[in-house]
Motif scaffolding. Sequence first.
Motif, PDB file in Angstrom:
ATOM      1  N   ALA A 286     -35.146  -3.870  16.903  1.00 33.28           N
ATOM      2  CA  ALA A 286     -34.342  -3.365  15.666  1.00 33.28           C
ATOM      3  C   ALA A 286     -34.814  -1.783  15.495  1.00 33.28           C
ATOM      4  CB  ALA A 286     -35.268  -4.043  14.626  1.00 33.28           C
ATOM      5  N   MET A 287     -35.997  -1.250  15.757  1.00 31.70           N
ATOM      6  CA  MET A 287     -36.130   0.091  15.774  1.00 31.70           C
ATOM      7  C   MET A 287     -35.047   1.102  16.824  1.00 31.70           C
ATOM      8  SD  MET A 287     -38.473   0.936  13.766  1.00 31.70           S
ATOM      9  CE  MET A 287     -37.429  -0.001  12.753  1.00 31.70           C
ATOM     10  N   ARG A 288     -34.790   0.327  17.905  1.00 31.40           N
ATOM     11  CA  ARG A 288     -33.747   1.093  18.766  1.00 31.40           C
ATOM     12  C   ARG A 288     -32.298   1.006  18.103  1.00 31.40           C
ATOM     13  NH1 ARG A 288     -35.512  -1.911  23.283  1.00 31.40           N
ATOM     14  NH2 ARG A 288     -33.552  -2.621  23.620  1.00 31.40           N
ATOM     15  N   ALA A 289     -31.939  -0.036  17.394  1.00 36.64           N
ATOM     16  CA  ALA A 289     -30.932  -0.060  16.581  1.00 36.64           C
ATOM     17  C   ALA A 289     -30.766   0.951  15.607  1.00 36.64           C
ATOM     18  CB  ALA A 289     -30.548  -1.464  16.257  1.00 36.64           C
ATOM     19  N   THR A 290     -31.709   0.892  14.846  1.00 35.48           N
ATOM     20  CA  THR A 290     -31.829   2.082  13.856  1.00 35.48           C
ATOM     21  C   THR A 290     -31.641   3.568  14.329  1.00 35.48           C
ATOM     22  OG1 THR A 290     -33.582   0.734  12.621  1.00 35.48           O
ATOM     23  CG2 THR A 290     -33.359   2.949  11.827  1.00 35.48           C
ATOM     24  N   ALA A 291     -32.592   3.572  15.727  1.00 34.38           N
ATOM     25  CA  ALA A 291     -32.021   5.005  15.969  1.00 34.38           C
ATOM     26  C   ALA A 291     -30.783   5.139  16.211  1.00 34.38           C
ATOM     27  CB  ALA A 291     -32.902   5.066  17.252  1.00 34.38           C
ATOM     28  N   LEU A 292     -30.004   4.203  16.894  1.00 36.16           N
ATOM     29  CA  LEU A 292     -28.546   4.263  17.270  1.00 36.16           C
ATOM     30  C   LEU A 292     -27.732   4.671  15.978  1.00 36.16           C
ATOM     31  CD1 LEU A 292     -28.067   1.483  19.807  1.00 36.16           C
ATOM     32  CD2 LEU A 292     -27.966   3.988  20.339  1.00 36.16           C
ATOM     33  N   MET A 293     -28.126   3.790  14.907  1.00 34.15           N
ATOM     34  CA  MET A 293     -27.310   3.976  13.726  1.00 34.15           C
ATOM     35  C   MET A 293     -27.569   5.670  13.205  1.00 34.15           C
ATOM     36  SD  MET A 293     -28.251   2.386   9.918  1.00 34.15           S
ATOM     37  CE  MET A 293     -29.736   3.474   9.918  1.00 34.15           C
ATOM     38  N   LEU A 294     -28.692   6.105  13.365  1.00 33.54           N
ATOM     39  CA  LEU A 294     -28.896   7.580  12.799  1.00 33.54           C
ATOM     40  C   LEU A 294     -28.212   8.451  13.770  1.00 33.54           C
ATOM     41  CD1 LEU A 294     -32.673   7.229  12.258  1.00 33.54           C
ATOM     42  CD2 LEU A 294     -30.883   7.252  10.355  1.00 33.54           C
ATOM     43  N   GLU A 295     -28.088   8.133  14.981  1.00 34.87           N
ATOM     44  CA  GLU A 295     -27.312   9.143  15.831  1.00 34.87           C
ATOM     45  C   GLU A 295     -25.739   8.937  15.615  1.00 34.87           C
ATOM     46  OE1 GLU A 295     -28.360  11.058  18.274  1.00 34.87           O
ATOM     47  OE2 GLU A 295     -30.321  10.780  17.372  1.00 34.87           O
ATOM     48  N   GLY A 296     -25.368   7.929  15.244  1.00 39.94           N
ATOM     49  CA  GLY A 296     -23.959   7.674  15.007  1.00 39.94           C
ATOM     50  C   GLY A 296     -23.561   8.297  13.550  1.00 39.94           C
ATOM     51  N   ALA A 297     -24.508   8.198  12.648  1.00 44.23           N
ATOM     52  CA  ALA A 297     -24.302   8.929  11.422  1.00 44.23           C
ATOM     53  C   ALA A 297     -24.369  10.459  11.581  1.00 44.23           C
ATOM     54  CB  ALA A 297     -25.630   8.538  10.326  1.00 44.23           C
ATOM     55  N   LEU A 298     -25.066  10.992  12.452  1.00 41.11           N
ATOM     56  CA  LEU A 298     -25.068  12.315  12.679  1.00 41.11           C
ATOM     57  C   LEU A 298     -23.872  12.806  13.418  1.00 41.11           C
ATOM     58  CD1 LEU A 298     -26.563  15.130  12.943  1.00 41.11           C
ATOM     59  CD2 LEU A 298     -27.547  14.369  15.197  1.00 41.11           C
ATOM     60  N   ALA A 299     -23.394  12.051  14.306  1.00 41.88           N
ATOM     61  CA  ALA A 299     -22.300  12.371  15.117  1.00 41.88           C
ATOM     62  C   ALA A 299     -20.961  12.249  14.080  1.00 41.88           C
ATOM     63  CB  ALA A 299     -21.824  11.221  16.318  1.00 41.88           C
ATOM     64  N   GLU A 300     -20.926  11.380  13.241  1.00 43.18           N
ATOM     65  CA  GLU A 300     -20.066  11.152  12.192  1.00 43.18           C
ATOM     66  C   GLU A 300     -19.842  12.389  10.982  1.00 43.18           C
ATOM     67  OE1 GLU A 300     -17.071   9.296  12.528  1.00 43.18           O
ATOM     68  OE2 GLU A 300     -17.976   8.906  14.411  1.00 43.18           O
ATOM     69  N   GLY A 301     -20.908  12.968  10.937  1.00 39.19           N
ATOM     70  CA  GLY A 301     -20.953  13.998   9.844  1.00 39.19           C
ATOM     71  C   GLY A 301     -21.506  13.332   8.650  1.00 39.19           C
ATOM     72  N   HIS A 302     -22.250  12.178   8.801  1.00 39.44           N
ATOM     73  CA  HIS A 302     -22.721  11.623   7.441  1.00 39.44           C
ATOM     74  C   HIS A 302     -24.228  12.161   7.293  1.00 39.44           C
ATOM     75  CE1 HIS A 302     -19.459   8.971   7.080  1.00 39.44           C
ATOM     76  NE2 HIS A 302     -19.799   8.479   8.459  1.00 39.44           N
ATOM     77  N   LEU A 303     -24.822  12.658   8.163  1.00 38.43           N
ATOM     78  CA  LEU A 303     -26.221  13.295   8.053  1.00 38.43           C
ATOM     79  C   LEU A 303     -26.076  14.900   8.770  1.00 38.43           C
ATOM     80  CD1 LEU A 303     -28.582  10.580   9.795  1.00 38.43           C
ATOM     81  CD2 LEU A 303     -28.248  11.224   7.254  1.00 38.43           C
ATOM     82  N   THR A 304     -26.781  15.758   8.090  1.00 37.19           N
ATOM     83  CA  THR A 304     -26.908  17.241   8.754  1.00 37.19           C
ATOM     84  C   THR A 304     -27.987  16.983   9.929  1.00 37.19           C
ATOM     85  OG1 THR A 304     -28.756  17.566   7.122  1.00 37.19           O
ATOM     86  CG2 THR A 304     -26.581  18.314   6.321  1.00 37.19           C
ATOM     87  N   ALA A 305     -27.802  17.916  10.596  1.00 33.48           N
ATOM     88  CA  ALA A 305     -29.171  17.949  11.658  1.00 33.48           C
ATOM     89  C   ALA A 305     -30.340  17.701  10.966  1.00 33.48           C
ATOM     90  CB  ALA A 305     -29.202  19.425  12.369  1.00 33.48           C
ATOM     91  N   ASP A 306     -30.709  18.525  10.012  1.00 32.06           N
ATOM     92  CA  ASP A 306     -32.287  18.259   9.378  1.00 32.06           C
ATOM     93  C   ASP A 306     -32.291  17.016   8.828  1.00 32.06           C
ATOM     94  OD1 ASP A 306     -32.559  21.115   9.645  1.00 32.06           O
ATOM     95  OD2 ASP A 306     -32.208  21.752   7.755  1.00 32.06           O
ATOM     96  N   GLN A 307     -31.418  16.420   8.038  1.00 33.55           N
ATOM     97  CA  GLN A 307     -31.766  14.809   7.544  1.00 33.55           C
ATOM     98  C   GLN A 307     -31.850  14.283   8.956  1.00 33.55           C
ATOM     99  OE1 GLN A 307     -27.656  14.849   5.551  1.00 33.55           O
ATOM    100  NE2 GLN A 307     -28.549  15.075   3.563  1.00 33.55           N
ATOM    101  N   HIS A 308     -31.090  14.178   9.894  1.00 33.46           N
ATOM    102  CA  HIS A 308     -31.166  13.548  10.958  1.00 33.46           C
ATOM    103  C   HIS A 308     -32.662  13.461  11.681  1.00 33.46           C
ATOM    104  CE1 HIS A 308     -31.205  12.562  15.390  1.00 33.46           C
ATOM    105  NE2 HIS A 308     -30.432  11.487  14.953  1.00 33.46           N
ATOM    106  N   SER A 309     -33.022  14.998  11.618  1.00 29.76           N
ATOM    107  CA  SER A 309     -34.642  14.999  12.069  1.00 29.76           C
ATOM    108  C   SER A 309     -35.470  14.524  11.341  1.00 29.76           C
ATOM    109  CB  SER A 309     -34.658  16.514  12.310  1.00 29.76           C
ATOM    110  OG  SER A 309     -35.918  16.769  12.586  1.00 29.76           O
ATOM    111  N   THR A 310     -35.339  14.521  10.183  1.00 29.64           N
ATOM    112  CA  THR A 310     -36.509  13.855   9.219  1.00 29.64           C
ATOM    113  C   THR A 310     -36.145  12.300   9.300  1.00 29.64           C
ATOM    114  OG1 THR A 310     -36.209  15.665   7.515  1.00 29.64           O
ATOM    115  CG2 THR A 310     -37.237  13.433   6.624  1.00 29.64           C
ATOM    116  N   LEU A 311     -34.980  11.736   9.201  1.00 33.24           N
ATOM    117  CA  LEU A 311     -35.183  10.357   9.375  1.00 33.24           C
ATOM    118  C   LEU A 311     -35.478   9.787  10.866  1.00 33.24           C
ATOM    119  CD1 LEU A 311     -31.941   9.849   7.260  1.00 33.24           C
ATOM    120  CD2 LEU A 311     -34.216   9.087   6.680  1.00 33.24           C
ATOM    121  N   ASN A 312     -35.092  10.635  11.640  1.00 35.01           N
ATOM    122  CA  ASN A 312     -35.568  10.135  12.958  1.00 35.01           C
ATOM    123  C   ASN A 312     -37.073  10.186  13.133  1.00 35.01           C
ATOM    124  OD1 ASN A 312     -34.566   9.320  15.801  1.00 35.01           O
ATOM    125  ND2 ASN A 312     -35.647  11.340  16.478  1.00 35.01           N
ATOM    126  N   GLY A 313     -37.675  11.274  12.625  1.00 35.59           N
ATOM    127  CA  GLY A 313     -39.202  11.296  12.694  1.00 35.59           C
ATOM    128  C   GLY A 313     -39.729  10.055  12.039  1.00 35.59           C
TER     129      GLY A 313
END
Length: 90
Positions: free
Chosen positions: A51-78
């Motif tokens: 489930a955690m790996r799936a969450t990480a994939l979701m965050l990567e996809g959100a970054l790639a699609e422009g739904h998250l900024t790099a800073d937002q992605h970094s915070t959520l990924n952390g």
Amino acid sequence: MPPTGGSTAYEPDEHSPQHPLTDLAHTLEALYLEEDRTLTDPATRQAFEIAMRATALMLEGALAEGHLTADQHSTLNGMTEGMRNAPTLL
């Protein structure tokens, strides 16, 4: 602070010197215990890691699609990485 959803199975001691990630680990474990499961069980732990790996994939996809900024992605990924390590703190 009780876990989201109104559970009061684990409430951190405000005077405890524990690290916040340890409190998070115990909060997550309390959620699993409410369902008669534990993150110390190898099968449950493996499912949690999936489930955690799936969450990480979701965050990567959100970054790639422009739904998250790099800073937002970094915070959520952390934050996700903190959760991912929870079973090791039990």
